[in-house]
Design a protein around this motif. Structure first.
Motif, PDB file in Angstrom:
ATOM      1  N   ALA A  64      70.472  30.460  45.656  1.00 46.95           N
ATOM      2  CA  ALA A  64      71.585  31.334  46.032  1.00 46.95           C
ATOM      3  C   ALA A  64      72.305  31.866  44.799  1.00 46.95           C
ATOM      4  CB  ALA A  64      72.553  30.581  46.942  1.00 46.95           C
ATOM      5  N   THR A  65      72.550  30.987  43.825  1.00 46.21           N
ATOM      6  CA  THR A  65      73.234  31.403  42.600  1.00 46.21           C
ATOM      7  C   THR A  65      72.400  32.427  41.841  1.00 46.21           C
ATOM      8  OG1 THR A  65      74.196  29.180  42.447  1.00 46.21           O
ATOM      9  CG2 THR A  65      74.352  30.572  40.500  1.00 46.21           C
ATOM     10  N   ALA A  66      71.096  32.159  41.730  1.00 48.06           N
ATOM     11  CA  ALA A  66      70.216  33.080  41.002  1.00 48.06           C
ATOM     12  C   ALA A  66      70.067  34.409  41.734  1.00 48.06           C
ATOM     13  CB  ALA A  66      68.847  32.432  40.801  1.00 48.06           C
ATOM     14  N   MET A  67      69.967  34.359  43.071  1.00 47.04           N
ATOM     15  CA  MET A  67      69.789  35.592  43.839  1.00 47.04           C
ATOM     16  C   MET A  67      70.957  36.549  43.611  1.00 47.04           C
ATOM     17  SD  MET A  67      69.322  36.154  47.915  1.00 47.04           S
ATOM     18  CE  MET A  67      69.982  37.646  48.663  1.00 47.04           C
ATOM     19  N   VAL A  68      72.170  36.002  43.603  1.00 43.66           N
ATOM     20  CA  VAL A  68      73.341  36.843  43.366  1.00 43.66           C
ATOM     21  C   VAL A  68      73.369  37.310  41.907  1.00 43.66           C
ATOM     22  CG1 VAL A  68      75.856  36.939  43.424  1.00 43.66           C
ATOM     23  CG2 VAL A  68      74.617  35.672  45.195  1.00 43.66           C
ATOM     24  N   PHE A  69      73.074  36.409  40.981  1.00 43.04           N
ATOM     25  CA  PHE A  69      73.087  36.769  39.559  1.00 43.04           C
ATOM     26  C   PHE A  69      72.105  37.892  39.254  1.00 43.04           C
ATOM     27  CE2 PHE A  69      71.126  36.284  35.360  1.00 43.04           C
ATOM     28  CZ  PHE A  69      72.229  36.502  34.553  1.00 43.04           C
ATOM     29  N   PHE A  70      70.936  37.897  39.894  1.00 40.08           N
ATOM     30  CA  PHE A  70      69.903  38.888  39.581  1.00 40.08           C
ATOM     31  C   PHE A  70      70.278  40.301  40.013  1.00 40.08           C
ATOM     32  CE2 PHE A  70      66.533  35.327  39.583  1.00 40.08           C
ATOM     33  CZ  PHE A  70      66.699  35.159  38.222  1.00 40.08           C
ATOM     34  N   GLN A  71      71.398  40.467  40.733  1.00 44.29           N
ATOM     35  CA  GLN A  71      71.913  41.817  40.971  1.00 44.29           C
ATOM     36  C   GLN A  71      72.243  42.508  39.644  1.00 44.29           C
ATOM     37  OE1 GLN A  71      72.536  43.303  44.337  1.00 44.29           O
ATOM     38  NE2 GLN A  71      70.982  41.703  44.557  1.00 44.29           N
ATOM     39  N   PHE A  72      72.461  41.691  38.648  1.00 43.21           N
ATOM     40  CA  PHE A  72      72.739  42.157  37.291  1.00 43.21           C
ATOM     41  C   PHE A  72      71.645  43.096  36.784  1.00 43.21           C
ATOM     42  CE2 PHE A  72      73.102  41.423  32.648  1.00 43.21           C
ATOM     43  CZ  PHE A  72      74.465  41.587  32.476  1.00 43.21           C
ATOM     44  N   PHE A  73      70.398  42.871  37.242  1.00 39.05           N
ATOM     45  CA  PHE A  73      69.263  43.645  36.740  1.00 39.05           C
ATOM     46  C   PHE A  73      68.829  44.761  37.684  1.00 39.05           C
ATOM     47  CE2 PHE A  73      68.745  39.305  35.044  1.00 39.05           C
ATOM     48  CZ  PHE A  73      68.879  39.587  33.703  1.00 39.05           C
ATOM     49  N   SER A  74      69.350  44.792  38.896  1.00 38.69           N
ATOM     50  CA  SER A  74      68.841  45.763  39.864  1.00 38.69           C
ATOM     51  C   SER A  74      69.918  46.720  40.350  1.00 38.69           C
ATOM     52  CB  SER A  74      68.198  45.030  41.057  1.00 38.69           C
ATOM     53  OG  SER A  74      69.114  44.104  41.638  1.00 38.69           O
TER      54      SER A  74
END
Length: 404
Positions: free
Chosen positions: A229-239
């Motif tokens: 969950a933490t990574a999924m939200v963080f990866f918005q950083f790249f998309s």
């Protein structure tokens, strides 16, 4: 006073072997050249004119390839050794990234990204194994943090350079630089680091071993949800965030690159001291992961305050501190949770949780934006990160009850 602070900071970097420093150098070179990822969604949307659904599916292909590559890299590292996997992965993916510029169809790009990421992400578990081999037991956590610093320092330089390359050469220049940097990094590694054989131990993937299955470790699965969950939200950083910078505030690629570079510089300055301080204080890792998820939550809720471009800086700083608290300590928790001699099983699932987050993050974000708008996406992502924070509180209580 300043001399004391500087001395304490430098002490965090002492005690590493020559091989660890070379691994750090080639990681920096590779990451500084990895300019495609932060601009990939913009390239697909603006240069190839894909719609949000198509951009989402290309990113799904990216994540699926990443999952398979992570599993395959771990499996093959045990069978033929991490050294050969690292050399094969970076050299081959370098050639493939150069070739990627010539693929422009939707189906072709989905297949190409899937294939490239299988090979490229074989490198990650092999790198973990190399750190275990070349680092001393007492500084393995710091060695991992040192390599993460190289990744983030490279990321600090990469997007700014990437923005300049796009302005001067177009998006295709990114693929050349990315590919060449991969090849350069692994050639340096091959010349400067000799292969070191690990002591033979029971295979991490040998299912005949009479040990408790990781699939029965329910607290660990709760931890995997938190990591996902933490990574999924963080990866918005790249998309979605790079697109938002342009569509909401009119930022150019170079301006987005400069803004994102702040992330790498903050991590370079603060992550090692943070890791060193909390390790010395022996603060519970889950508690630190909770604070990481909380920072990320506030980072995305901050984007609901529209109209002032400075909110993008606040968003980035909060997400960066969330990353510094969540990711190093979640990696450490996964290793500490594993029974001795069976860390591979746990690390394989932990690594795959990040790959699954890649699959879900971009597609989910793009679909929400396509159907609704950016505001709904920020509310969803912030709330999902808050769910991870509450799950961390639950996990902390479970782990405490186990130790009582």
């Amino acid at each position: 006073m300043l001399q004391s602070i500087f001395s304490n900071y430098i002490n965090n970097f002492r005690g590493f072997s020559r091989e660890i420093w070379i691994l750090t150098l080639i990681t920096f070179i590779n990451r500084a050249g990895t300019m495609v990822l932060p601009f990939l969604s913009k390239y697909l949307k603006e240069d190839l004119h894909f719609d949000y659904h198509q951009v989402g599916w290309v990113m799904v292909s990216f994540g699926c390839g990443s999952m398979i590559g992570s599993w395959l890299g771990g499996k093959l590292s045990d069978k033929i050794g991490f050294y050969r996997i690292m050399v094969f992965s970076l050299f081959t993916s370098g050639i493939l990234f150069i070739s990627l510029q010539f693929v422009t169809s939707f189906t072709g790009l989905c297949l190409a990204m899937f294939s490239i990421m299988i090979i490229a992400d074989m490198f990650r578990p092999a790198m973990f194994v190399s750190l275990n081999t070349y680092a001393r037991p007492e500084n393995r956590t710091r060695a991992l943090t040192l390599v993460r610093l190289a990744v983030n320092l490279g990321f600090a330089a990469g997007p700014a350079m990437g923005g300049l390359i796009i302005m001067g050469m177009g998006y295709k220049g990114l693929f050349w630089v990315d590919g060449i940097s991969c090849i350069t990094a692994i050639v340096l590694f091959r010349l400067l680091v000799k292969e070191k054989k690990r002591e033979k131990t029971a295979s991490h993937f040998d299912d005949t071993e009479p040990v408790k299955s990781v699939f029965n470790d329910k607290p660990f699965w709760l931890f995997l949800f938190i990591s996902f969950a933490t990574a999924m939200v963080f990866f918005q950083f790249f998309s979605t965030l790079p697109l938002y910078h342009n569509e909401q505030y009119g930022l150019t690629e170079f301006q987005t690159g400069l803004l994102m570079s702040i992330n790498g510089f903050l991590i370079f300055l603060f992550e090692m001291p943070i890791v060193g301080y909390f390790e010395r204080k022996k603060v519970a890792k889950i508690k630190l992961i909770f604070f990481g998820a909380l920072f990320i939550t506030f980072g995305f809720y901050a984007l609901l305050l529209k109209g002032w471009v400075g909110i993008l800086v606040i968003n980035l700083v909060l997400i960066t501190f969330g990353e510094m608290f969540a990711f190093p300590f979640s990696n450490s928790f996964a290793m500490s949770r594993a029974p001795k001699g069976h860390e591979g099983r746990y690390m394989a699932l932990y690594t795959m949780s990040f790959s699954l987050a890649h699959v879900m993050s971009s597609k989910t974000g793009m679909e929400i934006i396509s159907r609704y708008n950016y505001t709904v996406n920020w509310i969803f992502m912030g709330t999902f990160a808050a769910t991870a924070a509450f799950a961390a509180i639950w996990l902390l209580k479970i782990v405490k009850s186990e130790n009582d």
